[in-house]
Write an enzyme that holds these catalytic residues in place. Structure first.
Site: not given
Ligand SMILES: [Zn+2]
Length: 236
Positions: A101, A124, A233
């Protein structure tokens, strides 16, 4: 390597990934979970439900089959396991899933908006906007909330014809982010990058309310120099 040794390695990686999330500032309390799959072995290893990070051990990680059924006596799995299972079933190249979250990604989920690709930091890692799903219906929430959360993520990628490896993240409307990767380490990185670009995009729109998204040629340059057959890269 025998089955037990492989599962032990998975438990250690999943444990470490779960600890990396609060360390990176992405998880408060127990608001997050990480898992890894081994399809040949037929197992998923995921964080247990509601165990504080301070007392959690690698041995507490929960082992299930590919349908999410517990394979051994132990703690209850994360309640989000059915979401992880659906993602593994439909995203066949994905071997690790993470849910947090993290604040800035949640802000976009609560606003119900895709996170636009405003610059190369985004490009990227994510080849285009990170999609926000539709809202789940009453029936979906009441029927099998966590499984339906997985299904609405798959629906979003199918409807928009997105490649889950090219955009290894989603935000679920009103809820928050799920990220994934071919490895757990990549999935952790993707969670970190997602929250960074979510914060940057939010600030961008304050600085410049009509901010333009990154041009396609620059999005292509940054994404493809790091990913795919022409990538150059980093170190060989
Ligand atoms: Zn959740």
């Amino acid at each position: 390597m025998n089955r037990e040794a492989i599962i032990q390695g998975m438990k250690e990686r999943v444990f470490a990934a779960n600890l990396a999330l609060p360390e990176a500032g992405l998880v408060k309390l127990t608001w997050g979970n990480a898992s890894e799959i081994n399809r040949e072995l037929g197992v998923i290893v995921i964080k247990p439900s509601g165990v504080p990070y301070k007392t959690m051990k690698a041995a507490d990680m929960v082992v299930t089959d590919l349908a999410g059924n517990l394979l051994a006596e132990g703690l209850n799995s994360s309640s989000d396991l059915p979401t992880h299972v659906v993602l593994y079933q439909h995203f066949e190249k994905v071997n690790a899933v993470i849910h947090t979250h993290s604040k800035h990604a949640v802000m976009w989920a609560q606003a119900g908006r895709d996170i636009p690709a405003y610059g190369t930091t985004h490009a990227d890692t994510f080849y285009g906007a990170v999609p926000c799903t539709r809202q789940l219906t009453v029936a979906e929430v009441e029927r099998a909330y966590e499984m339906e959360t997985g299904k609405v993520i798959v629906e979003t990628f199918n409807d928009r014809q997105l490649d889950p490896l090219a955009i290894p993240a989603v935000i679920v409307r009103g809820h928050g982010p799920f990220t994934w990767g071919e490895t757990l380490a990549k999935a952790v990185d993707n969670s970190i990058v997602l929250d960074e670009v979510a914060e940057m995009a939010y600030m961008n729109e304050i600085i410049q309310p009509h901010c333009e998204t990154i041009p396609q040629y620059l999005l292509d340059k940054h994404y493809f120099r790091k990913h795919g057959p022409g990538a150059y890269y980093g170190q060989k």
